[in-house]
Design an enzyme around this catalytic site. Structure first.
Site, mmCIF file in Angstrom:
data_model
loop_
_atom_site.group_PDB
_atom_site.id
_atom_site.type_symbol
_atom_site.label_atom_id
_atom_site.label_comp_id
_atom_site.label_asym_id
_atom_site.label_seq_id
_atom_site.Cartn_x
_atom_site.Cartn_y
_atom_site.Cartn_z
ATOM 1 N N ASN A 171 55.651 -21.101 -11.377
ATOM 2 C CA ASN A 171 54.371 -21.706 -11.022
ATOM 3 C C ASN A 171 54.204 -21.781 -9.502
ATOM 4 O O ASN A 171 53.330 -22.464 -8.997
ATOM 5 C CB ASN A 171 54.256 -23.122 -11.632
ATOM 6 C CG ASN A 171 52.906 -23.745 -11.354
ATOM 7 O OD1 ASN A 171 51.904 -23.054 -11.300
ATOM 8 N ND2 ASN A 171 52.863 -25.042 -11.147
ATOM 9 N N ILE A 492 34.671 -25.615 -13.917
ATOM 10 C CA ILE A 492 35.909 -25.444 -14.686
ATOM 11 C C ILE A 492 36.472 -26.759 -15.214
ATOM 12 O O ILE A 492 37.258 -26.768 -16.139
ATOM 13 C CB ILE A 492 36.952 -24.677 -13.829
ATOM 14 C CG1 ILE A 492 36.374 -23.322 -13.396
ATOM 15 C CG2 ILE A 492 38.248 -24.461 -14.589
ATOM 16 C CD1 ILE A 492 35.846 -22.456 -14.528
ATOM 17 N N SER A 494 37.415 -30.192 -13.220
ATOM 18 C CA SER A 494 37.595 -31.331 -12.312
ATOM 19 C C SER A 494 36.578 -31.287 -11.178
ATOM 20 O O SER A 494 36.122 -30.224 -10.759
ATOM 21 C CB SER A 494 39.009 -31.331 -11.738
ATOM 22 O OG SER A 494 39.261 -30.137 -11.027
ATOM 23 N N GLU A 545 36.776 -35.416 -14.793
ATOM 24 C CA GLU A 545 38.183 -35.804 -14.956
ATOM 25 C C GLU A 545 38.676 -36.862 -13.961
ATOM 26 O O GLU A 545 39.808 -36.780 -13.466
ATOM 27 C CB GLU A 545 39.091 -34.562 -14.893
ATOM 28 C CG GLU A 545 38.699 -33.501 -15.915
ATOM 29 C CD GLU A 545 39.540 -32.223 -15.829
ATOM 30 O OE1 GLU A 545 40.582 -32.222 -15.151
ATOM 31 O OE2 GLU A 545 39.141 -31.231 -16.451
ATOM 32 N N CYS A 577 51.296 -29.586 -4.517
ATOM 33 C CA CYS A 577 52.498 -29.839 -5.312
ATOM 34 C C CYS A 577 52.089 -30.308 -6.702
ATOM 35 O O CYS A 577 51.033 -30.904 -6.872
ATOM 36 C CB CYS A 577 53.350 -30.930 -4.664
ATOM 37 S SG CYS A 577 53.920 -30.502 -3.016
ATOM 38 N N HIS A 713 44.340 -7.420 -23.760
ATOM 39 C CA HIS A 713 44.212 -7.359 -25.223
ATOM 40 C C HIS A 713 44.751 -8.634 -25.872
ATOM 41 O O HIS A 713 44.211 -9.083 -26.893
ATOM 42 C CB HIS A 713 44.902 -6.102 -25.766
ATOM 43 C CG HIS A 713 44.196 -4.849 -25.333
ATOM 44 N ND1 HIS A 713 42.966 -4.484 -25.839
ATOM 45 C CD2 HIS A 713 44.518 -3.913 -24.408
ATOM 46 C CE1 HIS A 713 42.564 -3.366 -25.259
ATOM 47 N NE2 HIS A 713 43.488 -3.004 -24.379
ATOM 48 N N HIS A 756 39.930 -22.464 -3.609
ATOM 49 C CA HIS A 756 41.118 -22.863 -2.848
ATOM 50 C C HIS A 756 40.904 -22.721 -1.341
ATOM 51 O O HIS A 756 41.800 -22.993 -0.560
ATOM 52 C CB HIS A 756 42.336 -22.051 -3.292
ATOM 53 C CG HIS A 756 42.772 -22.419 -4.678
ATOM 54 N ND1 HIS A 756 42.216 -21.853 -5.797
ATOM 55 C CD2 HIS A 756 43.669 -23.336 -5.125
ATOM 56 C CE1 HIS A 756 42.773 -22.392 -6.878
ATOM 57 N NE2 HIS A 756 43.649 -23.286 -6.495
#
Length: 820
Positions: A171, A492, A494, A545, A577, A713, A756
Site C-alpha cells: 500500500n 467518490i 469523503s 463521511e 499515513c 476482465h 492528490h
C-alpha cells in the site's frame, strides 16, 4: 532566491573518530558546534542501554521514515503550508535519521542502512539523483532542491505532479520516473553521500542503500510524447555513469558496503530484462572494486532463471532474499549458492506486525548455515520495515494478550539481533522462551476462533454469487427509478476533514462531549455537505463521511476479530499515513455500521444519496492480516459481514450503494502463475457482498491508483453497476484498454481530475478529459467524477474544482444534445 537543497552541500566538518560497530553501544559522539545547519541540529542524546558485546551478522533492509508519532508528516505539511521554514523541516528530518541509526546501533545491528530516509519517496530520490526531471518543472540544473522535488511529487499551481502508483503489491506508492531518449542525466542530488557522512559524523557506520539501476528503469515509464514501445533499458548506459560517481563519492567518504535494491528480480522477467542485470553490474564492477556489495530483493521468491542470473553476477559480495513471502527461494539456495558469498536471510517479516516465531526462524537459519557456510549467513528483514508500524512501545491502550503477539519495526530490529546472537551461539533463553509462550497463547486463544463464522464462510464455495439479472437490464431498471441526466456527476465519498471536525471526533472518543452533542455536530456537517452538493448541482450525492477516521479502520472498529492501535501508522505516500487495523481472529458484524448516518443523509435531499462501504478485499489488503489461515478465508468472512450491511442499507431505502475496492489490484501476486487464483477469490468476495439486492439498487465500486489494464476482465467480472476509477494522474492510461477494443457495458467513471494535488483544474481541461473518454466509451454509460475521495483537500480547492467539473459535464451534455 534559489532553491533550498534537500541536504546542505556545505563542506562537512571532520567526523568524530569512528568507533567500531561492535562498541557502538558504548559511545556516541556529537558533531562539532558551528557545522552547517544539517549538522548542528539538536540530536537527542541516547542513554546507552545494555547491548551485545559485539555486533553479530544482522541487517535491516530499511526503516520507517515518518517517526514514531508521525513527526515527519507534520513537519512536511507545516512546510507545504508555509508555516515553517526549510531549515525547520531539515532539522526534524535529521533528528529522525539520527534517532533511527542510533536505535539500530544500540540494538546491536551490524549492517545499518542509510539513504532509506526520504522526504517523499525513494524512487523520486533516485530520479533526483539522476537529474531526470521532466522539462515541465523548469529545472535548470544544479543540486535539486525542495521546490523542484516537491513539484514533481505534488504538482504546483501551473503543472501537474508525476504519476504515482503502487509499489509492487504494497500500500506504499512511488513516483513513476518519466524517461525517454532525450533525457540528459546528471548527478543532481548528493543525498546518499550526505546521509552516509551524516551518520558517520554521529559515530555510526552505515550501508548506503540505492535503488538499483535496472529496477529503476523497469519501474519507469516512457515520458509523454515518447513512443510507448521505447525500451527503457536502452538508457542503462546513460545512467550508469551517475551511479559510478555516487559510488566513487561513497567510497571516498569511507563506505565499505553498498546495498542495491533490485526488487524487480522477483517479477516475471524475460531474458532481455535479465541480461540487463548482467550488463549493468558488469559495467559497475571496476567502480565497485574494494567495496562489499549487497543486492537486495524482496516481496516474493526469486524465479529460478533470475536466481541464476543474480548469483552469477561478478563483484557482488552478498544476496538478500525475502524468505517470508519467498519460501521457494529456500529451495534454490539449498540447490546451490555461490561459494564465499554472504546470504542475507530475510526471515523477519517486514510486511506484518506478528512477532516472529524465533525457534522456527532459527531452525531455518541453521539449515542455511549448513548450505552457505558458518559465517556467511546474515540475519535480515524480509524487506524494508517501511511497510510496518514503528514502535509497539507507544501502544499503551492495546489489549495485553494481543500486544504480546505483536512486533513493530523497533521490535523487529530486536528480533533480528536475537536471532543473530542465537545463530552465533549466544542464544538468550529468556527471550526465546517468552517468544514461544506468546506464540502458544495466540495459537490456542479462544478469542481467535468463531465456529459459526468459519462454517458460514466454508459454505460460500458452493455458489458464485452472481446477481440474477444482467447489468444492462439492471441499469435500465435503475435509470427508471433514479432518472439521472446523461454524464451524471458524483464524487467518490469523503469531503474535506477540517480541524474542527477532527476535534469533535477526538473529543467524543475521549468522552469529553456527550453522544447527543456528537450526533448533532456530525449531522450539521452532513447537512452542510449535502447543501453544498445541491448548490453545485451534483447528481448523485454523498454524505461526506464526517464520522469516519479512515475507510478501513471505521469498519474494523465495528467488526469482531479486529484490534486497533493508537500510533500504528504506516506511510502510504508522501506525508499520507494509514493506520491499518489488526485482524487477529474470525470476523463478523455484531450490528449495523452505517445505516444510521446514510439514512439521515438521504432524508436531507430528494437526490440519490450513496451509502458508502469499504469492500472486503480492500479491508483485507489494508489491514495487518492474521497469518494463521489463508487470506482468502479471512476475505470471505469480511464479505459476509459487508453483505449484511448492504442488505440493511437497502431495507433502509438507500438505492445507490458504493462498495469501494480501492485495493483490489494491490493484493495481486507479483508472479503471473499465482494471479488467477487471487483474482478468483477476490472478485468472488466482492460479488458475495451484493448478490442479494434488487435490480433497482445500483451498486457502485471505486478503485484508486494502480495499473488496471491487465486485470480489466476481472473488473468486469465483479459485475458492479458502476465503477469509478483513477485515471487523470496516469495520463488516461486506463482509456487505452477501451481503445484496444475491450467492451464495457456497465457504468464507468474514469476520474476527471487528480485530488492528490492542490491544483484546481479548469472547466476546459475537464471537458477535454471527458471528450477523450467519449472517444472510447458510450455517453450512456459514462459518469463524471474526481479520481478519489476529497478528505485530504481543503474547501477552497474542492469547491471551485467541483464547480468546474459540473460545468464541464453540462457543457458536454449540451454539445451531445445539439449533435443529435
Amino acid at each position: 532566491m534559489g532553491q533550498v537543497p534537500l541536504h546542505s552541500r556545505a563542506s562537512v566538518p571532520s567526523p568524530p573518530r569512528l568507533v567500531s560497530v561492535d562498541s557502538l553501544h558504548l559511545r556516541f559522539r556529537r558533531s562539532p558546534a558551528g557545522a552547517p545547519h544539517r549538522r548542528r541540529l539538536s540530536v537527542p542524546r541516547f542513554a546507552p542501554r545494555p547491548a551485545p558485546v559485539r555486533a553479530m551478522a544482522s541487517h535491516i533492509v530499511g526503516y520507517p521514515r515518518m517517526g514514531p508519532k508521525r513527526e515527519l508528516k507534520f513537519a512536511l505539511e507545516s512546510f507545504w503550508d508555509k508555516k515553517s521554514s526549510a531549515e525547520e523541516l531539515q532539522k526534524v528530518a535529521a533528528d529522525l535519521r539520527a534517532s533511527i541509526w542510533k536505535q539500530m546501533a544500540t540494538a546491536g545491528i551490524k549492517y545499518i542502512p542509510s539513504n532509506t530516509f526520504s522526504y517523499y519517496d525513494q524512487v523520486l530520490d533516485t530520479t533526483a539523483m539522476l537529474g531526470a526531471v521532466p522539462p515541465r518543472y523548469g529545472w535548470n540544473g544544479g543540486e535539486i532542491g525542495f521546490d523542484t522535488y516537491f513539484s514533481m511529487a505534488r504538482g504546483n499551481a501551473s503543472v501537474p505532479a508525476m504519476e504515482m502508483t503502487k509499489w509492487f503489491d504494497t500500500n506504499y506508492h512511488y513516483i513513476v520516473p518519466e524517461l525517454g531518449p532525450d533525457v540528459k542525466f546528471s548527478y543532481a542530488s548528493h543525498k546518499a553521500v550526505d546521509e552516509f557522512k551524516e551518520a558517520r559524523a554521529l559515530g555510526v557506520d552505515t550501508v548506503p542503500v540505492l535503488v538499483g539501476p535496472v529496477s529503476y528503469l523497469l519501474l519507469s515509464k516512457p515520458a509523454k510524447g515518447v513512443e510507448k514501445s521505447f525500451s527503457l533499458l536502452s538508457l542503462i548506459g546513460k545512467i550508469l555513469p551517475i551511479y559510478k560517481e555516487v559510488v566513487a563519492e561513497l567510497k571516498a567518504a569511507g563506505a565499505t558496503w553498498i546495498q542495491f535494491d533490485e526488487p524487480t528480480l522477483v517479477m516475471d522477467l524475460d531474458s532481455h530484462q535479465l541480461q540487463a542485470f548482467a550488463i549493468a553490474y558488469s559495467e559497475l564492477e571496476s567502480s565497485l572494486s574494494g567495496l562489499s556489495v549487497l543486492i537486495e530483493t524482496y516481496f516474493a521468491e526469486v524465479p529460478a532463471e533470475a536466481y541464476k542470473t543474480l548469483t552469477s553476477l561478478k563483484g557482488i559480495s552478498g544476496f538478500g532474499f525475502d524468505l517470508v513471502r519467498g519460501t521457494k527461494t529456500l529451495d534454490l539456495v539449498k540447490g546451490g549458492f555461490p561459494s564465499g558469498k554472504y546470504l542475507f536471510a530475510g526471515v523477519v517479516d517486514g510486511r506484518n506486525i506478528w512477532a516472529n516465531d524465533l525457534d522456527s526462524s532459527l531452525k531455518t537459519l541453521q539449515a542455511l548455515e549448513g548450505v552457505v557456510g558458518k559465517d556467511k549467513v546474515v540475519v535480515s528483514t524480509s524487506c524494508s520495515l517501511l511497510h510496518t508500524a514503528v514502535d509497539l512501545v507507544n501502544e499503551t491502550k492495546l489489549d495485553k494478550e494481543i500486544k504480546s503477539w505483536l512486533a513493530f519495526a523497533a521490535q523487529k530490529v530486536v528480533e533480528v539481533n536475537a536471532l543473530a546472537q542465537a545463530l552465533f551461539g549466544l542464544k538468550d533463553e529468556t527471550v526465546f522462551s517468552a517468544n514461544a509462550a506468546a506464540q502458544a497463547s495466540r495459537k490456542y486463544s479462544p478469542r481467535v476462533t468463531n465456529e459459526a463464522v468459519q462454517k458460514a464462510a466454508a459454505a460460500l464455495k458452493s455458489s458464485d454469487h452472481r446477481r440474477a439479472t444482467n447489468v444492462s437490464a439492471r441499469l435500465d431498471a435503475q435509470q427508471k427509478k433514479l432518472n439521472l441526466p446523461i454524464l451524471p456527476t458524483t464524487t467518490i465519498g469523503s469531503f474535506p476533514q477540517t480541524m474542527e471536525l477532527r476535534k469533535v471526533r477526538r473529543e467524543y472518543k475521549a468522552k469529553k462531549i456527550s453522544e447527543d452533542d456528537y450526533v448533532k455536530a456530525i449531522k450539521e456537517e452532513i447537512s452542510k455537505v449535502v447543501k453544498l452538493q445541491e448548490e453545485l448541482d451534483i447528481d448523485v450525492l454523498v454524505h461526506g463521511e464526517p464520522e469516519r477516521n479512515d475507510m478501513v479502520e471505521y469498519f474494523g472498529e465495528q467488526l469482531s476479530g479486529f484490534a486497533f492501535t493508537v500510533n500504528g501508522w504506516v506511510q502510504s505516500y508522501g506525508s499520507r499515513c494509514v493506520k491499518p487495523p489488526i485482524i487477529y481472529g474470525d470476523v463478523s458484524r455484531p450490528k449495523a455500521m452505517t445505516v444510521f448516518w446514510s439514512s439521515m443523509a438521504q432524508s436531507m435531499t430528494k437526490r440519490p444519496m450513496k451509502g458508502m462501504l469499504t469492500g472486503p478485499v480492500t479491508i483485507l489488503n489494508w489491514s495487518f492480516v492474521r497469518n494463521d489461515q489463508p487470506r482468502s478465508e479471512t476475505c470471505y468472512q469480511i464479505a459476509l459481514a459487508i453483505k449484511d450491511e448492504v442488505e440493511d442499507l437497502e431495507k433502509a431505502g438507500v438505492t445507490v450503494i458504493q462498495i469501494d475496492e480501492a485495493a483490489l489490484r494491490e493484493g495481486l501476486p507479483l508472479r503471473k502463475s499465482e494471479q488467477a487464483f487471487y483474482l478468483d477469490w477476490a472478485v468472488h468476495s466482492f460479488r458475495i457482498t451484493n448478490c442479494g439486492v434488487k435490480d433497482t439498487t445500483q451498486i457502485h465500486t471505486h478503485m484508486c491508483y494502480s495499473n488496471f489494464n491487465d486485470i480489466i476482465h476481472s473488473i468486469i467480472n465483479m459485475d458492479a453497476d458502476v465503477i469509478t476509477i483513477e485515471n487523470s494522474r496516469s495520463d488516461e492510461k486506463l482509456l487505452s484498454v477501451f481503445r484496444e477494443g475491450v467492451k464495457y457495458g456497465a457504468g464507468i467513471g474514469p476520474g476527471v481530475y487528480d485530488i492528490h494535488s492542490p491544483r484546481i483544474p479548469s472547466t476546459e481541461e475537464i471537458a477535454d478529459r471527458i471528450n477523450k473518454m467519449l472517444a472510447v466509451l458510450e455517453s450512456n454509460i459514462l459518469w463524471v467524477n474526481p479520481d478519489c475521495g476529497l478528505k485530504t483537500r481543503k474547501y477552497p480547492e474542492v469547491n471551485p474544482a467541483l464547480s468546474n467539473m459540473v460545468a464541464a459535464a453540462k457543457l458536454l451534455r449540451a454539445q451531445l444534445a445539439s449533435a443529435k
